[in-house]
Design an enzyme around this catalytic site. Structure first.
Site, short mmCIF file in Angstrom:
data_model
loop_
_atom_site.label_atom_id
_atom_site.label_comp_id
_atom_site.label_asym_id
_atom_site.label_seq_id
_atom_site.Cartn_x
_atom_site.Cartn_y
_atom_site.Cartn_z
N ASP B 231 1.03 -1.19 0.23
CA ASP B 231 0.25 -0.42 0.30
C ASP B 231 0.99 1.64 -0.40
OD1 ASP B 231 -2.58 1.57 0.48
OD2 ASP B 231 -1.10 2.14 2.50
N LYS B 235 1.48 4.48 -2.87
CA LYS B 235 1.68 6.15 -2.43
C LYS B 235 2.72 6.49 -3.19
CE LYS B 235 -1.86 5.20 0.67
NZ LYS B 235 -2.18 5.41 2.28
#
Lengths: 373, 373
Positions: B231, B235
């Site tokens: 995750d 980003k």
């Protein structure tokens, strides 16, 4: 692919911020003219400083490389805001006025510019923090307010290039409820108190820190113009109005001045600095009190939206509070909102300086370029 | 005054973020329709979840108050992305697609939507962090990229509603030089390490903190989906690409997984949690090492633009570092740039949660409404 378009730029003010902005414009312009899909030609058609102006009756493009020499060589005396508005209002393309001054007269003319379809981008705090009537006239005329005129953006009027105003606007527009805004809004005050009472202990006498700040260029020529709190009060006025509070003026709420009563009327900044040490005792007392509570003293502004209370002055903060740990001359702005809950949305960083202030203006210019049709 | 205009909205995904977004849209829409100067009527014409869809052949407006019941009552099976693009592409007004899923198939279809003039706003990280080819196809087609199609905005793909992407874009567009980006980009990782090793000392065993985080709803159903670092890597991929680095994928740079090798293949999240305590020794060792140096351990991502190095993993920070002092599950993003000098521009606050994620999407929707002509 859209047809190429021409946008005219007029710049008032060629001081610290103005110079940096001209550099940035020079760097940005080619990217817009070379766009494959929607080429935009940015032409500087007016450049003004307090004493003189550079422009031509036929809106010929000024040079972004030799402007300084060209302006120095100009013999045309300054135009007043109405004359500038007439000149720009008759231009054969859309115009964006970049006001890099802190002049009240030009600020007062923003409604006139906007009604003529001229967009305004500016770090000029006075336009948005003077009378509430002027604020209403500006946003009443602007195409991004309730009017149909030019667009107005003023990111750099609070926290220089930090995304403070755009963030607050988005919180409000998306329906969040801003409950409180609190922060350090002055680079000068930040530097002064981070030096006077650092978290780790130490720090000199208050008057010595003011002297040092002045020598380092962190204060206005007369430090009283920072210490009276008005600069912070102006910024708070702007944020309070954007939060929906109809604040009348920056003097319509409590603002603590750090100028001892006895020194308010001394004739010069130098005399002020000379006599300030006589009042160090008061500040030392405050510092000791805070230290006893395990806290530090900082000069902050706060807006409590529910109780409609705005204030500016000294407050004590726990050592672990983000406001206590600020470094150098950084600003910090805490937005407390319903959606963000107990931990605020925080924006922090340099809130003064030519380049970061000009960056906020350049960013606003780009926003207007995207919105103009 | 501009003539009233109609804009169609299509929403895919009605989970946590989707529901919050629908609430916000319901609150925002009247303000746009009641504008004195440029009324805009927002009509919801398609609402889809994974199994079914609600829409009509004649683009009739769906209800923003009874949508949940109406969608539940719908018998129309889900459309695939191409079918949705065909339906929206033939609409008699401009369309904004709001993708509130984390689905790769719909993300893969963004270039198709954009080329048809459909704008896209979304928190869907996968669209912008999968192959670099997809990134190029999206920004190559978008009207705010190098194409002439619909607009694309994805503020909530990093740090939820925090102004991270808009700030980075503005730094780049105004000509600043971003040298380094460093921060805590995962609410889960933030919570875990702020609890495991708080600045003041204390904190439980790592496995106990993971269990607590899961019970409080801070992790994915299987906590390994957070602990693998993917995750955060997604980003970082997005921010690196916006900074100009052509990062190929979120697995093309070093990403430290906190899942012990031996537990990578256990069959369930529950079994993982049951066996994790066996590995607490390693994390305790790290914690002791950091404590000896007067530091804390945090799970961070960083981008060094000059050396083109991107990495995700554990790092030690001085107790006074802003990253060390983070609270709860907050994110913090530090932008180091040429203009900002030694002190970074910092954005901090909640980086996860339905309402703040939806807020970023609503903000993007408003941006598109202003840009659409």
């Amino acid at each position: 692919m859209s047809p190429p378009r021409q946008i005219f730029i007029a710049i008032v003010g060629t001081g610290g911020v103005g110079k940096c902005f001209l550099d940035q414009l020079h760097a940005i312009a080619p990217r817009f003219s070379q766009s494959q899909t929607a080429p935009t030609y940015l032409s500087l058609i007016l450049l003004a400083r307090s004493s003189k102006v550079l422009h031509s009756p036929d809106y010929r493009s000024l040079s972004l490389t030799t402007w300084e020499k060209d302006l120095a060589a100009s013999n045309t005396p300054a135009l007043n805001p109405t004359q500038i508005a007439d000149y720009l209002g008759a231009a054969p393309s859309k115009v964006i006025l970049v006001d890099n001054t802190s002049n009240q007269d030009i600020a007062d003319a923003y409604p006139l510019f906007l009604k003529k379809g001229i967009s305004v981008v500016t770090p000029n705090k006075k336009a948005f923090s003077s009378s509430y009537a002027l604020w209403q006239a500006i946003y009443g005329a602007a195409g991004n307010g309730s009017g149909s005129g030019g667009f107005v953006f003023h990111e750099s009027s609070v926290g220089a290039g930090l995304p403070v105003i755009s963030t607050l606007k988005e919180l409000v527009e998306t329906g969040d409820e801003v409950t409180k805004i609190e922060g350090v809004f002055s680079g000068t005050m930040s530097f002064l108190f981070n030096s006077f009472m650092p978290v780790g202990g130490g720090g000199g006498a208050f008057s010595a820190e003011v002297k040092k700040a002045k020598e380092l260029g962190y204060t206005e020529p007369d430090p009283r113009d920072d210490l009276n709190g008005l600069d912070v009060a102006r910024k708070l006025t702007i944020l309070a109005r954007l939060s929906g509070l109809p604040v009348e003026s920056p003097t319509s709420f409590p603002v603590q001045s750090l100028i001892p009563k006895e020194l308010e009327s001394v004739s010069s900044g130098d005399e002020f600095l000379e006599k300030l040490p006589q009042f160090d005792g008061e500040m030392d007392k405050l510092k000791e009190e805070a230290a006893k509570e395990g806290k530090v003293v900082r000069f902050v502004g706060s807006i409590d939206v529910a109780s409609k209370s705005v204030k500016v002055g000294l407050e004590k903060f726990d050592l672990s509070h983000p406001i206590a740990g600020l470094k150098g001359s950084d600003n910090i702005i805490n937005f407390y909102t319903k959606r963000y809950g107990s931990n605020p949305l925080i924006i922090q960083g340099a809130g003064a300086g030519g380049d970061v202030t000009a960056m906020g203006v350049s960013g606003d210019l780009i926003k207007v370029l995207r919105l103009l049709r």
